[in-house]
Design a protein around this motif. Structure first.
Motif, PDB file in Angstrom:
ATOM      1  N   GLY A 195       0.830  -1.208   0.000  1.00  0.00           N
ATOM      2  CA  GLY A 195       0.000   0.000   0.000  1.00  0.00           C
ATOM      3  C   GLY A 195       0.863   1.256   0.000  1.00  0.00           C
ATOM      4  O   GLY A 195       0.579   2.228  -0.701  1.00  0.00           O
TER       5      GLY A 195
ATOM      6  N   LEU B  51      -4.151  -2.791   1.159  1.00  0.00           N
ATOM      7  CA  LEU B  51      -3.277  -2.068   0.231  1.00  0.00           C
ATOM      8  C   LEU B  51      -3.991  -0.820  -0.289  1.00  0.00           C
ATOM      9  O   LEU B  51      -3.433   0.277  -0.286  1.00  0.00           O
TER      10      LEU B  51
ATOM     11  N   ALA C 179       1.615  -7.490  -4.801  1.00  0.00           N
ATOM     12  CA  ALA C 179       1.400  -7.890  -3.405  1.00  0.00           C
ATOM     13  C   ALA C 179       1.008  -9.366  -3.323  1.00  0.00           C
ATOM     14  O   ALA C 179       1.512 -10.113  -2.472  1.00  0.00           O
TER      15      ALA C 179
END
Length: 172
Positions: free
Chosen positions: A16, A80, A56
């Motif tokens: 994130g 995120l 991710a």
């Protein structure tokens, strides 16, 4: 080996932050070059969270023996998006409030021009412009940016996690 080495939360926060900073750099480039009114380039910015979520998920799976459940993917992607949205929303707020407030005026003017091109009456344009005015303040841009990022991230995560999930076998 059933041990998880990373959690959806830790991966979501890590990616994130990365995704948020990439979004900030992209926004800054658009603002500095005057291309922030180009709708195509603005929509192109949606590629950033998609790539962030995919990266991710790949990292999460790599760190967890190649496995990621649908729920873990959804959680990772939503976290995120929230972290990225807060970072990029805060940047937008600071930029519009303290660095270049003219951008808001440019957005309002472009909106009016678009309405005129659609053939709307002066009364309709006036009504829509007053509504646009309320939504194009730095504060509203912050709120809508964060909420929009979380919603978009959630929807993207629903789709991407469905494709990328790989459940751990029941019996090993």
């Amino acid at each position: 080996m059933n041990e998880q080495t990373v959690s959806p939360g830790s991966v979501g926060v890590r990616y994130g932050i990365i995704t948020g900073f990439v979004s900030i750099i992209y926004s800054l480039i658009l603002y500095m070059t005057g291309l922030h009114l180009n709708k195509g380039l603005s929509y192109l910015g949606t590629v950033i969270p998609i790539v962030g979520i995919i990266m991710a998920y790949l990292y999460y799976k790599k760190e967890n023996g190649g496995f990621m459940s649908y729920g873990q993917g959804l959680g990772t992607g939503t976290i995120l998006a929230a972290v990225s949205g807060v970072l990029s929303g805060t940047f937008t707020y600071i930029y519009l409030k303290f660095i270049d407030g003219n951008i808001l005026e440019q957005i309002r003017n472009a909106s009016i021009e678009e309405m005129e091109n659609k053939g709307m009456s002066d009364e309709q344009i006036e009504q829509a412009a007053s509504m646009t005015e309320k939504f194009t303040t730095p504060e509203m841009m912050l709120i809508m940016g964060v909420v929009g990022a979380v919603l978009l991230g959630f929807i993207l995560s629903l789709l991407i996690a469905a494709v990328m999930k790989r459940n751990r076998p029941e019996f090993e």
